[in-house]
Design an enzyme around this catalytic site. Structure first.
Site, mmCIF file in Angstrom:
data_model
loop_
_atom_site.group_PDB
_atom_site.id
_atom_site.type_symbol
_atom_site.label_atom_id
_atom_site.label_comp_id
_atom_site.label_asym_id
_atom_site.label_seq_id
_atom_site.Cartn_x
_atom_site.Cartn_y
_atom_site.Cartn_z
ATOM 1 N N TRP A 95 45.040 35.336 30.382
ATOM 2 C CA TRP A 95 44.828 35.419 31.568
ATOM 3 C C TRP A 95 44.757 33.905 32.352
ATOM 4 C CZ3 TRP A 95 46.312 39.436 34.189
ATOM 5 C CH2 TRP A 95 46.132 40.565 33.614
ATOM 6 N N LYS B 176 37.159 46.314 35.800
ATOM 7 C CA LYS B 176 36.448 46.493 34.477
ATOM 8 C C LYS B 176 35.174 46.465 34.712
ATOM 9 C CE LYS B 176 40.469 44.129 33.236
ATOM 10 N NZ LYS B 176 41.173 43.005 33.775
ATOM 11 N N ASP C 157 37.913 32.816 37.448
ATOM 12 C CA ASP C 157 38.379 34.235 37.470
ATOM 13 C C ASP C 157 37.247 34.997 36.452
ATOM 14 O OD1 ASP C 157 39.818 36.704 36.827
ATOM 15 O OD2 ASP C 157 41.264 35.737 36.088
HETATM 16 C C1 LIG Z 1 42.410 42.479 34.129
HETATM 17 C C2 LIG Z 1 42.364 41.055 34.564
HETATM 18 C C3 LIG Z 1 43.042 40.219 35.508
HETATM 19 C C4 LIG Z 1 44.514 40.970 36.203
HETATM 20 O O1 LIG Z 1 43.714 41.926 37.136
HETATM 21 P P1 LIG Z 1 44.994 42.935 37.997
HETATM 22 O O2 LIG Z 1 43.808 43.809 38.969
HETATM 23 O O3 LIG Z 1 45.500 43.707 36.961
HETATM 24 O O4 LIG Z 1 45.810 42.128 38.876
HETATM 25 C C5 LIG Z 1 42.976 38.883 35.945
HETATM 26 N N1 LIG Z 1 42.201 38.132 35.186
HETATM 27 C C6 LIG Z 1 41.479 38.562 34.126
HETATM 28 C C7 LIG Z 1 40.494 37.883 33.362
HETATM 29 C C8 LIG Z 1 41.347 40.027 33.750
HETATM 30 O O5 LIG Z 1 40.701 40.345 32.746
#
Ligand SMILES: *Cc1c(COP(=O)(O)O)cnc(C)c1O
Length: 364
Positions: free
Chosen positions: A103, A198, A174
């Site tokens: 990521w 999540k 993030d």
């Molecule tokens: C799931 C995730 C994303 C991406 O999210 P989307 O909504 O699919 O764009 C970005 N960063 C992390 C750490 C994630 O777990």
């Protein structure tokens, strides 16, 4: 009746059962109005009340200081990979990125469209050969960068950075797979963002928590729906927001408050993760490759000693109501995602199954 299934999917992940039940109860007839939340105007006073309450509740849960805006954005986590540079670069040319997995790498790929990326790869192995992240005091950064970007929880590899990094740069993180799982000292960050699927609610929504002094410097070409200043000025309603996702996120925030807030939630998460990691560590049949100090409390990847049993493991797990345990294709093996909504009973059921499976397949 729904069969008892524990869903270990990394995202979109399970939502709290109590939240789903409440949403179901109000689905076609919300507050006795004879319509669904999905069918009312985002400008109506009833909907504004939902939206504002959700914002107040997440502010309270994360103890977000008043000099931070909370934005309900579209485009998920990846949308923020572009929104962050577009909004925060200002007249700077570079962004410092810490690379710790898939990521953070994806954020770098997107960021390079807007700036030069100064990348520090921080993954290493400890003296036991386990994967770990270098201490932040060893990270090389560009002092001229607009900010330092990192990912506190690498969802795919199950690698977490638990301390807030030491840096003189503005910090951007993030938090997609770890937000609301424990308290955060928001004041240490310039920007926190998270895709919702999540720990917040349905996919597509993202939350950005941005410090006020970083507004008003978006690149002139920034699309309005990604522009933090535009969103802040419009209460995140520059265009029609994902109203139903916002409502569900609000129900999740209420549920977290009812659990006793993030201190209490963190204790539950620690107990769940400890149960699983302790069992994996006690067994020679299963292995987790991450050093204890960098283990994720949300995503627990593990491998079977004999990977020719992987398919059988997944099949039997599913027969026992334990679903979506297959690891990400990049790392293979298994992954149990145990976000806030996963009850401890789900982790107990998983560990019991793993014990039985190991017993019946161990080479004697
Ligand atoms: C799931 C995730 C994303 C991406 O999210 P989307 O909504 O699919 O764009 C970005 N960063 C992390 C750490 C994630 O777990």
């Amino acid at each position: 009746m729904k069969p008892q299934v524990y869903n270990f999917c990394a995202g979109p992940a399970m939502l709290p059962t109590a939240v789903m039940a409440k949403a179901q109860a109000e689905f076609v007839n919300w507050q006795g109005k004879g319509v669904s939340v999905m069918e009312v105007s985002h400008r109506s006073k009833e909907y504004i009340a939902i939206a504002e309450k959700a914002e107040r509740d997440i502010r309270e849960l994360l103890n977000i200081p008043n000099n931070y805006q909370i934005l309900f954005c579209q485009g998920g986590g990846r949308g923020q990979f572009a929104a962050a540079p577009l909004n925060l670069l200002g007249d700077k040319q570079s962004i410092s990125y810490i690379e710790t997995g898939e990521w953070s790498r994806a954020a770098i790929v997107e960021g390079k469209k807007f700036a030069s990326a100064f990348v520090h790869k921080a993954m290493t192995r400890d003296s036991n050969g386990k994967v770990c992240v270098e201490d932040s005091s060893l990270w090389k950064t560009d002092p001229q960068a607009a900010y330092l970007h990192y990912c506190p929880n690498e969802t795919i590899e199950g690698v977490a950075i638990n301390e807030v990094p030491q840096t003189d740069l503005d910090l951007v993180a993030d938090f997609s797979s770890t937000i609301l799982s424990q308290p955060i000292d928001v004041s240490k960050f310039a920007l926190i963002y998270a895709g919702a699927q999540k720990n917040i609610g349905p996919s597509g929504l993202a939350i950005a928590i941005v410090r006020d002094d970083l507004l008003n410097k978006a690149h002139i070409d920034t699309p309005s729906i990604l522009n933090y200043t535009t969103l802040a000025g419009a209460g995140s309603m520059y265009n029609t927001p994902p109203t139903y996702s916002w409502y569900l996120a609000g129900l999740v925030f209420e549920w977290l408050k009812d659990l006793g807030g993030l201190e209490a939630v963190a204790k539950l998460n620690q107990a769940k993760a400890a149960l699983l990691y302790d069992y994996i560590d006690s067994s020679s049949f299963y292995n987790n490759d991450v050093a204890p100090s960098n283990r994720s409390l949300m995503n627990v990847p593990f491998t079977l000693q004999n990977d020719s049993l992987d398919a059988e493991f997944l099949k039997q797990a599913e027969e026992n109501g334990l679903v979506t345990l297959k690891g990400h294709r990049i790392v293979g093996g298994m992954r149990a995602s145990i976000y806030n909504a996963m009850p401890i009973e789900g982790v107990q059921a998983l560990v019991s199954f793993m014990q039985i499976f190991a017993k019946s397949h161990e080479v004697k």
